[in-house]
Design a protein around this motif. Structure first.
Motif, PDB file in Angstrom:
ATOM      1  N   PRO A 171       0.802  -1.233   0.000  1.00 24.16           N
ATOM      2  CA  PRO A 171       0.000   0.000   0.000  1.00 24.16           C
ATOM      3  C   PRO A 171       0.835   1.284   0.000  1.00 24.16           C
ATOM      4  O   PRO A 171       0.364   2.329  -0.433  1.00 24.16           O
ATOM      5  CB  PRO A 171      -0.836  -0.105   1.286  1.00 24.16           C
ATOM      6  CG  PRO A 171      -0.938  -1.574   1.541  1.00 24.16           C
ATOM      7  CD  PRO A 171       0.392  -2.130   1.091  1.00 24.16           C
ATOM      8  N   ALA A 172       2.075   1.202   0.444  1.00 22.08           N
ATOM      9  CA  ALA A 172       2.955   2.374   0.422  1.00 22.08           C
ATOM     10  C   ALA A 172       3.627   2.561  -0.936  1.00 22.08           C
ATOM     11  O   ALA A 172       4.137   3.641  -1.234  1.00 22.08           O
ATOM     12  CB  ALA A 172       4.026   2.246   1.503  1.00 22.08           C
ATOM     13  N   VAL A 173       3.601   1.519  -1.775  1.00 22.98           N
ATOM     14  CA  VAL A 173       4.341   1.570  -3.039  1.00 22.98           C
ATOM     15  C   VAL A 173       3.416   1.551  -4.260  1.00 22.98           C
ATOM     16  O   VAL A 173       3.541   2.405  -5.152  1.00 22.98           O
ATOM     17  CB  VAL A 173       5.345   0.392  -3.123  1.00 22.98           C
ATOM     18  CG1 VAL A 173       6.079   0.389  -4.447  1.00 22.98           C
ATOM     19  CG2 VAL A 173       6.330   0.451  -1.964  1.00 22.98           C
ATOM     20  N   VAL A 174       2.507   0.596  -4.324  1.00 32.07           N
ATOM     21  CA  VAL A 174       1.696   0.379  -5.532  1.00 32.07           C
ATOM     22  C   VAL A 174       0.922   1.626  -5.978  1.00 32.07           C
ATOM     23  O   VAL A 174       0.957   1.970  -7.162  1.00 32.07           O
ATOM     24  CB  VAL A 174       0.765  -0.846  -5.363  1.00 32.07           C
ATOM     25  CG1 VAL A 174      -0.173  -0.988  -6.549  1.00 32.07           C
ATOM     26  CG2 VAL A 174       1.605  -2.111  -5.199  1.00 32.07           C
ATOM     27  N   PRO A 175       0.255   2.357  -5.077  1.00 31.66           N
ATOM     28  CA  PRO A 175      -0.458   3.558  -5.550  1.00 31.66           C
ATOM     29  C   PRO A 175       0.467   4.607  -6.176  1.00 31.66           C
ATOM     30  O   PRO A 175       0.053   5.349  -7.056  1.00 31.66           O
ATOM     31  CB  PRO A 175      -1.114   4.116  -4.281  1.00 31.66           C
ATOM     32  CG  PRO A 175      -1.205   2.951  -3.354  1.00 31.66           C
ATOM     33  CD  PRO A 175      -0.011   2.090  -3.667  1.00 31.66           C
ATOM     34  N   ARG A 176       1.709   4.622  -5.748  1.00 29.87           N
ATOM     35  CA  ARG A 176       2.665   5.602  -6.293  1.00 29.87           C
ATOM     36  C   ARG A 176       3.197   5.191  -7.657  1.00 29.87           C
ATOM     37  O   ARG A 176       3.869   5.950  -8.330  1.00 29.87           O
ATOM     38  CB  ARG A 176       3.804   5.813  -5.311  1.00 29.87           C
ATOM     39  CG  ARG A 176       3.397   6.766  -4.208  1.00 29.87           C
ATOM     40  CD  ARG A 176       3.776   6.241  -2.865  1.00 29.87           C
ATOM     41  NE  ARG A 176       3.175   7.031  -1.800  1.00 29.87           N
ATOM     42  CZ  ARG A 176       2.208   6.564  -1.026  1.00 29.87           C
ATOM     43  NH1 ARG A 176       1.695   5.369  -1.217  1.00 29.87           N
ATOM     44  NH2 ARG A 176       1.730   7.298  -0.052  1.00 29.87           N
TER      45      ARG A 176
ATOM     46  N   LEU B 154      -5.328  -3.538  -9.767  1.00 27.09           N
ATOM     47  CA  LEU B 154      -4.145  -4.128 -10.411  1.00 27.09           C
ATOM     48  C   LEU B 154      -4.518  -4.907 -11.664  1.00 27.09           C
ATOM     49  O   LEU B 154      -3.879  -4.747 -12.707  1.00 27.09           O
ATOM     50  CB  LEU B 154      -3.410  -5.052  -9.442  1.00 27.09           C
ATOM     51  CG  LEU B 154      -2.437  -4.395  -8.487  1.00 27.09           C
ATOM     52  CD1 LEU B 154      -1.859  -5.420  -7.522  1.00 27.09           C
ATOM     53  CD2 LEU B 154      -1.331  -3.700  -9.230  1.00 27.09           C
ATOM     54  N   ILE B 155      -5.540  -5.728 -11.562  1.00 28.59           N
ATOM     55  CA  ILE B 155      -5.929  -6.537 -12.720  1.00 28.59           C
ATOM     56  C   ILE B 155      -6.391  -5.652 -13.857  1.00 28.59           C
ATOM     57  O   ILE B 155      -6.055  -5.891 -15.020  1.00 28.59           O
ATOM     58  CB  ILE B 155      -6.989  -7.589 -12.323  1.00 28.59           C
ATOM     59  CG1 ILE B 155      -6.336  -8.639 -11.412  1.00 28.59           C
ATOM     60  CG2 ILE B 155      -7.592  -8.253 -13.552  1.00 28.59           C
ATOM     61  CD1 ILE B 155      -7.292  -9.620 -10.781  1.00 28.59           C
TER      62      ILE B 155
END
Length: 161
Positions: A64-69, A110-111
């Motif tokens: 959650p700290a990485v994927v949205p960015r 993501l999908i």
């Protein structure tokens, strides 16, 4: 050269993140996009270091700290960056990094992004998208199929997954 400096910087960042992840969490907004840009580096070693660093950030700070960015990089102008994002997500799923696919909303997001990349203009990106979907399928099974059917994925691509 710039690539070697970038590669060594990414390796140092990786080591620091492994030692004390809490220090980096407040800076994720700044660090993740800079690392993701290196996925488009001209040298394969630097791209691999960027991918490895993103995986370490996910493992230590949490997805959650990485994927949205990474959201703006799904449509980056460089095919290498788009390919690198797909490769990073596929490796994170394959490695079983917790919380990459544990929430229905993030799974849908993501999908959806990966399915959009299946139609990319670059063949390498399309192949990486299919490989990423295969990893998601291995991890989620029937839930992944439900998401893919909702996305109206072409039957030929669905069979490939």
């Amino acid at each position: 050269t710039n690539s070697k400096v970038a590669q060594q910087t990414l390796q140092a960042l990786c080591m620091l993140v492994e030692q004390d992840p809490a220090v980096f969490k407040p800076y994720a907004n700044s660090i993740v996009p800079l690392v993701a840009e290196r996925l488009g580096d001209s040298r394969q070693d630097a791209r691999q270091s960027a991918c490895h660093t993103l995986l370490q950030l996910m493992a230590n700070l949490g997805p959650p700290a990485v994927v949205p960015r990474l959201s703006r990089f799904w449509t980056h102008r460089s095919w290498k960056v788009r390919h690198g994002v797909l490769q990073t997500i596929a490796e994170a799923v394959s490695a079983g990094i917790p919380d990459v696919l544990n929430h229905k909303n993030s799974n849908t997001y993501l999908i959806t992004q990966v399915v959009n990349m299946v139609e990319d203009a670059n063949e390498s990106v399309r192949d990486a998208a299919v490989e990423c979907l295969q990893e998601v399928f291995r991890a989620l099974g029937d839930e992944a199929v439900e998401h893919l059917i909702k996305q109206r994925l072409r039957p030929a691509v669905l069979r490939q997954v």
